[in-house]
Design a protein around this motif. Structure first.
Motif, PDB file in Angstrom:
ATOM      1  N   THR A  82     -17.931  -1.067   2.052  1.00 37.62           N
ATOM      2  CA  THR A  82     -17.284  -1.048   3.309  1.00 37.62           C
ATOM      3  C   THR A  82     -17.937  -0.922   4.270  1.00 37.62           C
ATOM      4  OG1 THR A  82     -15.296   0.524   3.856  1.00 37.62           O
ATOM      5  CG2 THR A  82     -17.123   1.674   2.689  1.00 37.62           C
ATOM      6  N   THR A  83     -17.187  -1.153   5.521  1.00 41.86           N
ATOM      7  CA  THR A  83     -17.556  -0.610   6.810  1.00 41.86           C
ATOM      8  C   THR A  83     -17.241   0.666   7.384  1.00 41.86           C
ATOM      9  OG1 THR A  83     -15.593  -1.701   7.649  1.00 41.86           O
ATOM     10  CG2 THR A  83     -17.373  -3.180   7.300  1.00 41.86           C
ATOM     11  N   GLU A  84     -16.553   1.345   6.417  1.00 48.32           N
ATOM     12  CA  GLU A  84     -16.057   2.930   6.720  1.00 48.32           C
ATOM     13  C   GLU A  84     -17.118   3.519   6.774  1.00 48.32           C
ATOM     14  OE1 GLU A  84     -13.433   5.444   7.782  1.00 48.32           O
ATOM     15  OE2 GLU A  84     -12.378   3.570   6.755  1.00 48.32           O
ATOM     16  N   ASN A  85     -17.500   4.323   7.831  1.00 51.98           N
ATOM     17  CA  ASN A  85     -18.332   5.101   7.690  1.00 51.98           C
ATOM     18  C   ASN A  85     -18.160   6.494   7.949  1.00 51.98           C
ATOM     19  OD1 ASN A  85     -17.975   5.117  10.561  1.00 51.98           O
ATOM     20  ND2 ASN A  85     -19.810   4.219  11.174  1.00 51.98           N
ATOM     21  N   ASP A  86     -17.027   7.007   7.952  1.00 47.14           N
ATOM     22  CA  ASP A  86     -16.341   8.292   7.998  1.00 47.14           C
ATOM     23  C   ASP A  86     -16.626   9.062   7.016  1.00 47.14           C
ATOM     24  OD1 ASP A  86     -14.935  10.643   8.698  1.00 47.14           O
ATOM     25  OD2 ASP A  86     -13.077   9.554   8.076  1.00 47.14           O
ATOM     26  N   LEU A  87     -17.467  10.172   6.849  1.00 43.48           N
ATOM     27  CA  LEU A  87     -18.021  11.003   5.815  1.00 43.48           C
ATOM     28  C   LEU A  87     -16.728  11.435   4.997  1.00 43.48           C
ATOM     29  CD1 LEU A  87     -21.025  12.660   7.319  1.00 43.48           C
ATOM     30  CD2 LEU A  87     -20.918  10.764   5.915  1.00 43.48           C
ATOM     31  N   ALA A  88     -15.701  11.883   5.620  1.00 46.56           N
ATOM     32  CA  ALA A  88     -14.519  12.457   4.820  1.00 46.56           C
ATOM     33  C   ALA A  88     -13.939  11.295   4.274  1.00 46.56           C
ATOM     34  CB  ALA A  88     -13.477  12.990   6.133  1.00 46.56           C
ATOM     35  N   ALA A  89     -13.898  10.117   4.685  1.00 44.04           N
ATOM     36  CA  ALA A  89     -13.176   9.159   3.803  1.00 44.04           C
ATOM     37  C   ALA A  89     -14.168   8.696   2.736  1.00 44.04           C
ATOM     38  CB  ALA A  89     -13.192   7.840   4.625  1.00 44.04           C
ATOM     39  N   ILE A  90     -15.520   8.726   2.827  1.00 38.09           N
ATOM     40  CA  ILE A  90     -16.283   8.590   1.794  1.00 38.09           C
ATOM     41  C   ILE A  90     -16.269   9.686   0.718  1.00 38.09           C
ATOM     42  CG2 ILE A  90     -18.841   8.201   1.228  1.00 38.09           C
ATOM     43  CD1 ILE A  90     -19.435   7.066   3.840  1.00 38.09           C
ATOM     44  N   ALA A  91     -16.356  10.941   1.303  1.00 38.81           N
ATOM     45  CA  ALA A  91     -16.041  11.833   0.315  1.00 38.81           C
ATOM     46  C   ALA A  91     -14.781  12.030  -0.477  1.00 38.81           C
ATOM     47  CB  ALA A  91     -16.143  13.169   1.143  1.00 38.81           C
ATOM     48  N   ARG A  92     -13.710  11.465   0.300  1.00 35.76           N
ATOM     49  CA  ARG A  92     -12.497  11.082  -0.650  1.00 35.76           C
ATOM     50  C   ARG A  92     -12.581  10.304  -1.482  1.00 35.76           C
ATOM     51  NH1 ARG A  92      -7.919   9.378   3.250  1.00 35.76           N
ATOM     52  NH2 ARG A  92      -8.553   7.309   2.458  1.00 35.76           N
ATOM     53  N   ALA A  93     -13.302   9.127  -1.253  1.00 37.16           N
ATOM     54  CA  ALA A  93     -13.175   8.046  -2.369  1.00 37.16           C
ATOM     55  C   ALA A  93     -14.273   8.685  -3.538  1.00 37.16           C
ATOM     56  CB  ALA A  93     -14.153   6.798  -1.805  1.00 37.16           C
ATOM     57  N   MET A  94     -15.399   9.518  -3.282  1.00 42.88           N
ATOM     58  CA  MET A  94     -16.207   9.979  -4.428  1.00 42.88           C
ATOM     59  C   MET A  94     -15.477  10.771  -5.299  1.00 42.88           C
ATOM     60  SD  MET A  94     -18.903   8.097  -4.148  1.00 42.88           S
ATOM     61  CE  MET A  94     -20.135   8.676  -4.776  1.00 42.88           C
ATOM     62  N   HIS A  95     -14.589  11.600  -4.717  1.00 40.82           N
ATOM     63  CA  HIS A  95     -13.892  12.632  -5.330  1.00 40.82           C
ATOM     64  C   HIS A  95     -12.608  11.755  -6.302  1.00 40.82           C
ATOM     65  CE1 HIS A  95     -11.823  16.192  -6.112  1.00 40.82           C
ATOM     66  NE2 HIS A  95     -10.465  15.797  -5.910  1.00 40.82           N
TER      67      HIS A  95
END
Length: 121
Positions: A82-95
């Protein structure tokens, strides 16, 4: 031979990922959005999924949540691309069940490294 589903609304990204992954001895299937990807997984659950975040119809996050509740849906290793670099969004995806993520643009070295980290290469 391992099977990888490349899910991205960009035909260029799918083509680049296909070439790289085929050189790593993966069989490749493609989907242009999350709904098409769910149909692919219903027909044949892959070993790996390279998953875009922002797509029409169904985004990568919604696809991932739906995948993980499917029969055998916990089996594939999912790498968000992704181009998404928001840490909260990445954490949500990992969760939600992503195993790893990479940022676009990527190359063979980056992809091979992430696939190795999740036990696919």
């Amino acid at each position: 031979m391992k099977h990888c589903l490349v899910v991205d609304d960009s035909a260029v990204i799918r083509k680049v990922a296909r070439r790289i992954l085929e050189s790593m001895d993966f069989l490749i299937a493609e989907a242009q959005d999350g709904r098409e990807a769910l149909d692919c997984c219903t027909a044949h659950m892959p070993d790996a999924i390279l998953l875009d975040w922002n797509m029409p119809q169904m985004d990568g996050y919604e696809f991932l949540k739906a995948l993980r509740v499917m029969h055998d849906g916990k089996k594939p290793k999912v790498v968000f691309c992704t181009t998404e670099n928001d840490l909260a969004a990445i954490a949500r995806a990992m969760h939600a069940g992503a195993d790893e993520y990479i940022m676009k643009p990527f190359d063979k070295e980056i992809l091979a490294s992430k696939f190795q980290q999740v036990g696919l290469a």
